[in-house]
Design an enzyme around this catalytic site. Sequence first.
Site, PDB file in Angstrom:
ATOM      1  N   HIS A  59      -1.683   0.264  -9.946  1.00 26.54           N
ATOM      2  CA  HIS A  59      -2.221  -0.133  -9.329  1.00 26.54           C
ATOM      3  C   HIS A  59      -2.975  -2.261  -9.601  1.00 26.54           C
ATOM      4  O   HIS A  59      -4.145  -2.240  -9.633  1.00 26.54           O
ATOM      5  CB  HIS A  59      -3.337  -0.021  -8.187  1.00 26.54           C
ATOM      6  CG  HIS A  59      -3.667  -0.716  -7.012  1.00 26.54           C
ATOM      7  ND1 HIS A  59      -4.018  -0.220  -5.395  1.00 26.54           N
ATOM      8  CD2 HIS A  59      -4.056  -2.603  -6.003  1.00 26.54           C
ATOM      9  CE1 HIS A  59      -3.877  -1.119  -4.203  1.00 26.54           C
ATOM     10  NE2 HIS A  59      -3.628  -2.563  -4.823  1.00 26.54           N
ATOM     11  N   GLU A 110      -3.331   8.160  -3.590  1.00 27.58           N
ATOM     12  CA  GLU A 110      -3.771   6.940  -4.833  1.00 27.58           C
ATOM     13  C   GLU A 110      -5.148   7.234  -5.266  1.00 27.58           C
ATOM     14  O   GLU A 110      -5.600   7.840  -4.483  1.00 27.58           O
ATOM     15  CB  GLU A 110      -3.758   5.780  -4.572  1.00 27.58           C
ATOM     16  CG  GLU A 110      -3.349   4.981  -5.420  1.00 27.58           C
ATOM     17  CD  GLU A 110      -2.400   2.996  -5.113  1.00 27.58           C
ATOM     18  OE1 GLU A 110      -2.155   3.301  -5.017  1.00 27.58           O
ATOM     19  OE2 GLU A 110      -3.467   2.303  -5.404  1.00 27.58           O
ATOM     20  N   ARG A 117       1.250  -1.520  -0.010  1.00 26.53           N
ATOM     21  CA  ARG A 117       0.056   0.509   0.194  1.00 26.53           C
ATOM     22  C   ARG A 117       0.886   1.245   0.678  1.00 26.53           C
ATOM     23  O   ARG A 117       2.136   1.081   0.635  1.00 26.53           O
ATOM     24  CB  ARG A 117      -0.621  -0.212   0.898  1.00 26.53           C
ATOM     25  CG  ARG A 117      -2.031  -0.964   1.149  1.00 26.53           C
ATOM     26  CD  ARG A 117      -3.343  -0.511   0.375  1.00 26.53           C
ATOM     27  NE  ARG A 117      -4.128  -1.386   0.003  1.00 26.53           N
ATOM     28  CZ  ARG A 117      -4.132  -2.330  -0.538  1.00 26.53           C
ATOM     29  NH1 ARG A 117      -3.950  -3.083  -1.612  1.00 26.53           N
ATOM     30  NH2 ARG A 117      -5.438  -2.497  -0.546  1.00 26.53           N
TER      31      ARG A 117
HETATM   32  P1  NAP Z   1      -0.789 -11.952   3.955  1.00 29.05           P
HETATM   33  O1  NAP Z   1      -0.494 -13.042   3.506  1.00 29.05           O
HETATM   34  O2  NAP Z   1      -1.704 -11.395   5.396  1.00 29.05           O
HETATM   35  O3  NAP Z   1       0.436 -11.842   4.089  1.00 29.05           O
HETATM   36  C1  NAP Z   1       0.829 -10.522   4.795  1.00 29.05           C
HETATM   37  C2  NAP Z   1       2.560 -10.482   5.624  1.00 29.05           C
HETATM   38  O4  NAP Z   1       2.625  -9.640   6.716  1.00 29.05           O
HETATM   39  C3  NAP Z   1       1.922 -10.992   7.317  1.00 29.05           C
HETATM   40  O5  NAP Z   1       2.717 -12.267   7.351  1.00 29.05           O
HETATM   41  C4  NAP Z   1       2.557 -10.998   8.444  1.00 29.05           C
HETATM   42  O6  NAP Z   1       2.529 -11.694   9.604  1.00 29.05           O
HETATM   43  C5  NAP Z   1       3.142 -10.469   8.066  1.00 29.05           C
HETATM   44  N1  NAP Z   1       3.622  -8.539   8.706  1.00 29.05           N
HETATM   45  C6  NAP Z   1       1.780  -7.934   9.203  1.00 29.05           C
HETATM   46  N2  NAP Z   1       2.655  -6.774   9.762  1.00 29.05           N
HETATM   47  C7  NAP Z   1       3.669  -7.595   9.731  1.00 29.05           C
HETATM   48  C8  NAP Z   1       4.915  -5.836  10.352  1.00 29.05           C
HETATM   49  N3  NAP Z   1       4.836  -4.866  11.222  1.00 29.05           N
HETATM   50  N4  NAP Z   1       6.417  -5.971  10.331  1.00 29.05           N
HETATM   51  C9  NAP Z   1       6.259  -7.259   9.525  1.00 29.05           C
HETATM   52  N5  NAP Z   1       5.569  -8.220   9.018  1.00 29.05           N
HETATM   53  C10 NAP Z   1       4.253  -7.857   9.202  1.00 29.05           C
HETATM   54  O7  NAP Z   1      -1.265 -10.648   2.662  1.00 29.05           O
HETATM   55  P2  NAP Z   1      -1.411 -10.832   1.469  1.00 29.05           P
HETATM   56  O8  NAP Z   1      -2.398 -11.674   0.619  1.00 29.05           O
HETATM   57  O9  NAP Z   1       0.314 -11.247   1.209  1.00 29.05           O
HETATM   58  O10 NAP Z   1      -1.355  -9.479   1.017  1.00 29.05           O
HETATM   59  C11 NAP Z   1       0.002  -8.744   1.745  1.00 29.05           C
HETATM   60  C12 NAP Z   1      -0.516  -7.042   1.433  1.00 29.05           C
HETATM   61  O11 NAP Z   1      -0.300  -6.730  -0.210  1.00 29.05           O
HETATM   62  C13 NAP Z   1      -2.449  -6.870   1.168  1.00 29.05           C
HETATM   63  O12 NAP Z   1      -2.147  -6.760   2.205  1.00 29.05           O
HETATM   64  C14 NAP Z   1      -2.255  -5.289   0.963  1.00 29.05           C
HETATM   65  O13 NAP Z   1      -2.330  -4.580   0.915  1.00 29.05           O
HETATM   66  C15 NAP Z   1      -1.194  -6.118  -0.213  1.00 29.05           C
HETATM   67  N6  NAP Z   1      -1.577  -6.320  -2.064  1.00 29.05           N
HETATM   68  C16 NAP Z   1      -1.383  -5.201  -3.235  1.00 29.05           C
HETATM   69  C17 NAP Z   1      -2.171  -6.190  -4.047  1.00 29.05           C
HETATM   70  C18 NAP Z   1      -1.712  -4.903  -5.155  1.00 29.05           C
HETATM   71  O14 NAP Z   1      -2.981  -5.053  -6.414  1.00 29.05           O
HETATM   72  N7  NAP Z   1      -0.077  -3.820  -5.533  1.00 29.05           N
HETATM   73  C19 NAP Z   1      -3.249  -7.194  -4.312  1.00 29.05           C
HETATM   74  C20 NAP Z   1      -2.831  -7.743  -3.480  1.00 29.05           C
HETATM   75  C21 NAP Z   1      -2.372  -6.786  -1.843  1.00 29.05           C
HETATM   76  P3  NAP Z   1       3.468 -12.866   9.889  1.00 29.05           P
HETATM   77  O15 NAP Z   1       4.653 -12.927   9.470  1.00 29.05           O
HETATM   78  O16 NAP Z   1       2.661 -13.051  11.378  1.00 29.05           O
HETATM   79  O17 NAP Z   1       2.230 -14.129   9.097  1.00 29.05           O
HETATM   80  C1  GLV Z   2      -5.968  -5.010  -3.636  1.00 24.30           C
HETATM   81  O1  GLV Z   2      -4.377  -3.931  -3.846  1.00 24.30           O
HETATM   82  C2  GLV Z   2      -5.821  -6.391  -2.880  1.00 24.30           C
HETATM   83  O2  GLV Z   2      -5.509  -6.013  -1.317  1.00 24.30           O
HETATM   84  O3  GLV Z   2      -6.972  -6.959  -3.105  1.00 24.30           O
END
Ligand code: NAP
Ligand code: GLV
Length: 330
Positions: free
Chosen positions: A287, A268, A239
């Site tokens: 995005h 954004e 983000r």
């Molecule tokens: P996820 O599986 O929940 O992974 C997020 C990871 O970050 C987890 O492993 C989590 O904790 C770790 N984390 C949380 N807070 C933290 C901190 N303070 N310090 C270090 N690590 C921390 O989520 P995901 O599906 O991978 O998605 C991640 C993010 O990507 C979403 O929240 C969203 O904002 C973004 N995203 C962007 C797009 C795009 O189009 N650009 C698309 C999808 C998602 P643990 O280590 O405890 O597991």
């Molecule tokens: C996109 O940014 C998502 O969080 O799925």
Amino acid sequence: MINPRVFVSRKIFPEALELLSQVAEVDVWPDELPPNPQELGNKIANADGLLTTIMDRIDASILDRAPRLKVISQLAVGLDNVDVEEASRRGILVGFTPGILSKATADVGFALLLSAARRIGESERWVRAGGWEMSFHPMYWLGAEVNGATLGIVGLGQIGLEMAKRGLGFDMRVIYHSRTRKPELEEKYGLEYVPPQELLSESDFVSLHIPLTPETRHFISEPELRMMKPTAILINLARGPVVDPKALYTALSEKWIQAAALDVTDPEPIPPDDPLLTLDNLVITPHIGSASVSTRREMCMVAARNLAAGIRGEKMEHCANPEIYPSKGL
Ligand code: NAP
Ligand code: GLV
């Protein structure tokens, strides 16, 4: 009996709307631009369900406008725009779409990494501007080697792991920092856990995959950018506010780091006169992480099924606040 009503705040795949129409009367926002808070409030005043995207801020003030609301279904994995705790207090279920978008999103992450390393956007602009006057020059357009470089993953969740796997496919050394250490993934993929400072100072590529929370806002700011190598490249696919944009501008223009690649910005969308857009060592996409046809279709279907399940009083495929299921007899 009155049919349940759902409001869908953006056009989505027709097959997902078809699915919703089997359980409720469906009202879809028709415009390209999202509803403003006033318009959203009007639309959900009598709604039982809401299908929303990251551009809709769902907080207490908007929920006050929706006394009948039972379920919110977010068409995304990130939930930073939804006050999930407030929804739980009101007994509203929140659905989301984790996992199914991880591979498509990591593909864009790696495309950004390669583009920034090998200066794809910058050299393409040069060709289109008529700069390509000689076929080949041994010293032109030199970029960073990806093969063998160190990739630092911040947030080893579902997308972070997919990004790590892509790095391994390019023979990179992959180090990571995450809230929770993951010994089984270290063992399986040969990943190395390091503290954040070490990740920043050792990585050739730093790739951000943490959710936006009060704790992770400006996770990368001036001190962190100063810890990075002058040859390092920062990739933000998480983000926008996870990176301080002013500090990033200074770091890129004063060459504290070599380049950055962003799929997300703060604000954004990024305004056309934002100083970051003047920099050649910045690669930027709007995005588009999850925007492959099949992934977006699947996200729409999961979001529709989550909403339909909530309307029917059933458990969802992916619920962000399952702790309130018992209060609903589930
Ligand atoms: P996820 O599986 O929940 O992974 C997020 C990871 O970050 C987890 O492993 C989590 O904790 C770790 N984390 C949380 N807070 C933290 C901190 N303070 N310090 C270090 N690590 C921390 O989520 P995901 O599906 O991978 O998605 C991640 C993010 O990507 C979403 O929240 C969203 O904002 C973004 N995203 C962007 C797009 C795009 O189009 N650009 C698309 C999808 C998602 P643990 O280590 O405890 O597991
Ligand atoms: C996109 O940014 C998502 O969080 O799925």
